[in-house]
Scaffold this active site. Structure first.
Site, short mmCIF file in Angstrom:
data_model
loop_
_atom_site.label_atom_id
_atom_site.label_comp_id
_atom_site.label_asym_id
_atom_site.label_seq_id
_atom_site.Cartn_x
_atom_site.Cartn_y
_atom_site.Cartn_z
N HIS A 131 4.02 1.42 2.24
CA HIS A 131 5.22 0.72 1.74
C HIS A 131 5.91 1.56 0.65
CE1 HIS A 131 2.73 -2.96 2.96
NE2 HIS A 131 3.81 -3.08 3.70
N SER B 94 -2.48 -0.49 6.55
CA SER B 94 -2.00 -1.82 6.90
C SER B 94 -2.65 -2.84 5.99
CB SER B 94 -2.37 -2.14 8.36
OG SER B 94 -2.24 -3.52 8.60
N HIS C 14 0.87 -1.19 0.00
CA HIS C 14 0.00 0.00 0.00
C HIS C 14 0.90 1.23 0.00
CE1 HIS C 14 1.07 0.16 4.22
NE2 HIS C 14 0.52 -1.03 4.43
P1 AMP Z 1 4.65 -5.27 6.43
O1 AMP Z 1 4.65 -5.62 5.00
O2 AMP Z 1 3.30 -4.84 6.92
O3 AMP Z 1 5.31 -6.28 7.30
O4 AMP Z 1 5.53 -3.95 6.57
C1 AMP Z 1 6.76 -3.78 5.94
C2 AMP Z 1 7.34 -2.47 6.36
O5 AMP Z 1 6.44 -1.41 6.01
C3 AMP Z 1 7.59 -2.34 7.88
O6 AMP Z 1 8.80 -1.63 8.10
C4 AMP Z 1 6.39 -1.54 8.33
O7 AMP Z 1 6.62 -0.81 9.51
C5 AMP Z 1 6.18 -0.61 7.14
N1 AMP Z 1 4.81 -0.10 7.11
C6 AMP Z 1 3.67 -0.83 7.03
N2 AMP Z 1 2.59 -0.02 7.06
C7 AMP Z 1 3.07 1.25 7.16
C8 AMP Z 1 2.46 2.54 7.25
N3 AMP Z 1 1.14 2.69 7.26
N4 AMP Z 1 3.27 3.62 7.34
C9 AMP Z 1 4.62 3.48 7.34
N5 AMP Z 1 5.25 2.29 7.28
C10 AMP Z 1 4.49 1.19 7.19
#
Ligand code: AMP
Length: 281
Positions: A37, A187, A34
């Site tokens: 990322h 998320s 999203h």
């Molecule tokens: P994930 O794919 O959800 O495990 O996240 C991968 C990376 O993206 C991690 O470093 C998360 O903290 C970051 N991330 C996920 N959602 C957000 C968001 N809304 N804002 C900033 N960083 C995010």
């Protein structure tokens, strides 16, 4: 964008890039990308020459009854988003590449502080899965910088500690939380929310902001503030997991004279667990 599915092939390409003096920026993800990322990729592009994004839904960090099997896998759409932002490289390994000896006998990286409370209390073993997979990814990619989101604040703090304790030669760059217009932190798990839950899900951010504002105005009765925020979340139709006023560095309960404070929270919808936080400084 080049896509690599094996450790051997991505290592050999990155060896070549490093020989040409290129700095590598790394954004680890579990996919279903999203805008949050994408902002991480853009931040990486400001300071590195070659940007590697990884997509791996890491079974090791999911509990037995958690959502590993239904976690949204949207490879084609993810590739299009990465291409649109001009990401250079995607590392997309399968389970066999990452855990060739099986999950059960995988050597683990255990961070002995900050992993047992907050999210660690309701997700036993979760952070061990995170530190293990990120260690492996750091050894595979060997980036100069790793870009992580503040949305997963506890994960960020633990990974800072792991990098320091294990002397990984990488700088961590922190990215701000990217939000929907009602304040809900973006998320992949937001897609699990029902229409009604999505309508009310901004409450987590609202309640964290309410606590943060009170503290800014001088209220130091943290326990009472946490209790009221929990009541608000409950009233909005969610099951609160925790609302905690913490020291931003140690993530232990904040002392009344702490200057550096982060308010963290987690709540459950019918099939989603959502987290968020606000740092006061
Ligand atoms: P994930 O794919 O959800 O495990 O996240 C991968 C990376 O993206 C991690 O470093 C998360 O903290 C970051 N991330 C996920 N959602 C957000 C968001 N809304 N804002 C900033 N960083 C995010």
């Amino acid at each position: 964008m080049e896509i690599f599915r094996t450790i051997k092939s991505i290592r050999s390409m990155l060896d070549g890039a490093r020989l040409q003096g290129k700095k590598v920026g790394f954004v680890p993800t579990m996919g279903n990308l999203h805008q949050g990322h994408i902002e991480l990729i853009k931040l990486a592009q400001k300071t590195s020459d070659i940007i590697v994004c990884s997509i791996f839904v890491n079974g090791l960090q999911f509990g037995l009854h958690e959502d590993w099997d239904k976690y949204p896998r949207t490879f084609q759409a993810d590739c299009e988003k990465l291409q649109a932002v001009s990401c250079d490289v995607l590392f997309y390994p399968d389970e066999n590449q990452m855990y060739p000896n099986g999950l059960g006998s995988q050597t683990r990286v255990i961070c002995s502080s900050m992993t047992e409370y907050l999210c660690g209390a309701s997700r036993p073993g979760h952070f061990e899965g995170v530190t293990t997979v990120v260690s492996k990814l750091l050894n595979i990619i060997q980036p100069d910088k790793m870009i992580l989101g503040k949305k997963d604040y506890q994960q960020l703090a633990i990974l800072h500690r792991m990098v320091e304790d294990l002397c990984f030669p990488v700088n961590i760059v922190e990215a701000d939380i990217h939000r929907e217009t009602d304040g809900l932190a973006m998320s992949s798990r937001n897609s699990y929310l029902t229409i009604l839950e999505r309508h009310n899900a901004g409450q987590l951010h609202k309640s964290l902001r309410w606590v943060a504002d009170k503290i800014r105005l001088g209220d130091r009765n943290f326990t009472a503030l946490e209790k009221e925020a929990i009541r608000q979340i409950h009233e909005a139709g969610f099951k609160p997991d925790y609302i905690s006023v913490c020291n931003s560095k140690t993530l232990e309960m904040a002392e009344t004279n702490d200057a550096d404070i982060t308010v963290l929270g987690a709540m459950y919808g019918s099939s989603a667990r959502l987290i968020d936080n606000i740092s006061l400084n």
